[in-house]
Motif scaffolding. Structure first.
Motif, PDB file in Angstrom:
ATOM      1  N   ILE A  40     -24.162 -41.690  -5.644  1.00  0.00           N
ATOM      2  CA  ILE A  40     -24.782 -41.932  -4.338  1.00  0.00           C
ATOM      3  C   ILE A  40     -25.577 -43.234  -4.369  1.00  0.00           C
ATOM      4  O   ILE A  40     -25.532 -44.043  -3.422  1.00  0.00           O
ATOM      5  CB  ILE A  40     -25.682 -40.748  -3.944  1.00  0.00           C
ATOM      6  CG1 ILE A  40     -24.829 -39.498  -3.675  1.00  0.00           C
ATOM      7  CG2 ILE A  40     -26.519 -41.080  -2.713  1.00  0.00           C
ATOM      8  CD1 ILE A  40     -25.639 -38.252  -3.402  1.00  0.00           C
ATOM      9  N   GLY A  41     -26.309 -43.459  -5.457  1.00  0.00           N
ATOM     10  CA  GLY A  41     -27.082 -44.692  -5.573  1.00  0.00           C
ATOM     11  C   GLY A  41     -26.207 -45.935  -5.534  1.00  0.00           C
ATOM     12  O   GLY A  41     -26.522 -46.921  -4.841  1.00  0.00           O
ATOM     13  N   THR A  43     -23.225 -46.133  -4.216  1.00  0.00           N
ATOM     14  CA  THR A  43     -22.628 -46.245  -2.880  1.00  0.00           C
ATOM     15  C   THR A  43     -23.601 -46.878  -1.896  1.00  0.00           C
ATOM     16  O   THR A  43     -23.230 -47.737  -1.086  1.00  0.00           O
ATOM     17  CB  THR A  43     -22.191 -44.858  -2.381  1.00  0.00           C
ATOM     18  OG1 THR A  43     -21.267 -44.282  -3.326  1.00  0.00           O
ATOM     19  CG2 THR A  43     -21.521 -44.956  -1.024  1.00  0.00           C
ATOM     20  N   VAL A  44     -24.864 -46.470  -1.967  1.00  0.00           N
ATOM     21  CA  VAL A  44     -25.880 -47.079  -1.103  1.00  0.00           C
ATOM     22  C   VAL A  44     -26.019 -48.564  -1.413  1.00  0.00           C
ATOM     23  O   VAL A  44     -26.117 -49.409  -0.506  1.00  0.00           O
ATOM     24  CB  VAL A  44     -27.222 -46.345  -1.270  1.00  0.00           C
ATOM     25  CG1 VAL A  44     -28.337 -47.090  -0.537  1.00  0.00           C
ATOM     26  CG2 VAL A  44     -27.123 -44.922  -0.754  1.00  0.00           C
ATOM     27  N   ALA A  45     -26.007 -48.904  -2.702  1.00  0.00           N
ATOM     28  CA  ALA A  45     -26.105 -50.317  -3.078  1.00  0.00           C
ATOM     29  C   ALA A  45     -24.917 -51.110  -2.549  1.00  0.00           C
ATOM     30  O   ALA A  45     -25.061 -52.264  -2.105  1.00  0.00           O
ATOM     31  CB  ALA A  45     -26.188 -50.442  -4.603  1.00  0.00           C
ATOM     32  N   VAL A  47     -23.175 -50.418   0.163  1.00  0.00           N
ATOM     33  CA  VAL A  47     -23.340 -50.561   1.615  1.00  0.00           C
ATOM     34  C   VAL A  47     -24.351 -51.665   1.929  1.00  0.00           C
ATOM     35  O   VAL A  47     -24.157 -52.465   2.857  1.00  0.00           O
ATOM     36  CB  VAL A  47     -23.772 -49.217   2.230  1.00  0.00           C
ATOM     37  CG1 VAL A  47     -24.134 -49.393   3.700  1.00  0.00           C
ATOM     38  CG2 VAL A  47     -22.656 -48.185   2.086  1.00  0.00           C
ATOM     39  N   VAL A  48     -25.427 -51.725   1.148  1.00  0.00           N
ATOM     40  CA  VAL A  48     -26.408 -52.792   1.343  1.00  0.00           C
ATOM     41  C   VAL A  48     -25.766 -54.152   1.064  1.00  0.00           C
ATOM     42  O   VAL A  48     -26.003 -55.134   1.796  1.00  0.00           O
ATOM     43  CB  VAL A  48     -27.636 -52.565   0.439  1.00  0.00           C
ATOM     44  CG1 VAL A  48     -28.578 -53.761   0.487  1.00  0.00           C
ATOM     45  CG2 VAL A  48     -28.377 -51.301   0.854  1.00  0.00           C
TER      46      VAL A  48
END
Length: 364
Positions: A40-41, A43-45, A47-48
């Motif tokens: 998840i971490g 994936t968030v990175a 997206v950013v």
């Protein structure tokens, strides 16, 4: 005080008391939670990173525009020259880059899973070359001279090429095995290259026009291209995501996949159809952009592992990041001229993939 009473000895012939069952020990859930949290971490990175790449694509170019001006143009409109550049030129180009990058990343991931070949990409099944043949025929014989007209011919050529490869590979014993798909793709690809060269040598007037499309770029594509291809992109995404579990099972081998209840033929057909649609969308819209379909699946697996339920979404985000960054770099290396995105993807991506291989970050 008298002696303590002792336990009576067991009576001869009596059965011993039943042993208590050992308490069941469930596997620790902490490593699994840690893996999910890490994914998840990342994936968030990713997206950013995509958001940053989008901002760069909107702000950087021959005419530099401040981020505040970009946000003002997107949110409040305006009639300034900078606002017009953002809305009329860079927004369609950026949206197209997101679509093409996601399509190529998903298509490459699906094809590598279907063929179980780590060097598979949309070109291995002749899909990209089929689109090129469609465009060449449209220019030379159909009198089509606009990008919006190329889209349908390129898409049709990609579809015909993929069907031809599958028809060749499915003949004989064993059906469409990974090796037969790769060999059939190489044979059809060589045939299509010959057809393209034959047409171009006999129709010299089509050479310059085809060369502009064949280099692979996001420049010069308007919002009408986006409107033409997004429904096909949506269909391809749905088809590829639908076989994510099947691709995980197929990675363990055909026999294991069948033992797990997977219909191997259906997984290959649906996944191959989705990859064909996605490749057709990307090549029709922006030309044959190399390397993204090959490199992005390896990068995604190195980040989130080989579970396709995570690898496919990561590829859909990482592909646009790579393509948009390549496009931005191509705008500024030789100003005021631009280096096409298809050239920059190889120049930027090859060293990165070599670094992953040298560090053994790419799974075998």
């Amino acid at each position: 005080m008298g002696p303590m009473p002792t336990a009576a000895p067991p009576v001869s012939g009596s059965s011993p008391p039943p042993a208590r069952p050992a308490p069941s020990v469930s596997p620790p859930a902490r490593p699994r939670r840690a893996t999910v949290t890490r994914r998840i971490g990342w994936t968030v990175a990713a997206v950013v990173s995509l958001a940053v790449a989008v901002l760069l694509s909107l702000a950087v170019g021959a005419r530099g525009i401040a981020p505040s001006t970009v946000f003002d143009a997107l949110l409040h409109g305006g009639d300034s020259p900078d606002a017009e550049v953002v809305r009329q030129m860079r927004v369609p180009r950026t949206v197209l880059g997101i679509m093409v990058g996601a399509a190529l990343g998903l298509a490459g991931t699906a094809l590598q899973g279907i063929t179980r070949n780590p060097i598979a990409d949309p070109g291995i099944l002749g899909i990209s070359q089929g689109a090129s043949v469609g465009v060449v025929l449209a220019i030379a014989f159909a009198g089509v001279h606009t990008l919006t007209g190329y889209v349908w011919f390129a898409f049709g050529g990609a579809a015909v090429a993929s069907v031809a490869v599958y028809a060749v590979a499915s003949r004989g014993r064993g059906g469409a095995t990974p090796v037969k798909l790769a060999l059939g793709g190489a044979a059809i690809n060589a045939l299509l290259v010959s057809v393209t060269m034959a047409v171009l040598t006999t129709r010299a007037a089509a050479m310059d026009e085809f060369r502009f499309w064949n280099v692979g770029a996001l420049a010069g594509r308007g919002s009408e291209i986006v409107g033409q291809v997004w429904p096909f992109l949506l269909v391809g995404v749905v088809l590829v995501l639908a076989v994510a579990r099947g691709l995980d099972a197929l990675a363990l081998g055909e026999d294991v996949a069948k033992g797990l209840g997977q219909n191997v033929a259906a997984v290959r057909v649906v996944g191959g159809l989705g990859a064909t649609v996605l490749t057709g969308v990307a090549v029709a819209a922006a030309g044959p952009i190399a390397f993204i379909g090959l490199a992005v699946p390896h990068i995604a697996r190195a980040i989130v592992g080989s579970d396709h339920r995570w690898t496919l979404p990561m590829a859909a985000v990482t592909g646009p990041v790579m393509l948009l960054v390549a496009d931005v770099v191509g705008r500024i290396v030789f100003p005021p001229s631009e280096v096409p995105a298809g050239v920059m993807t190889a120049l930027i991506g090859v060293p990165f993939l070599v670094t992953l291989v040298r560090r053994k970050a790419v799974p075998a």
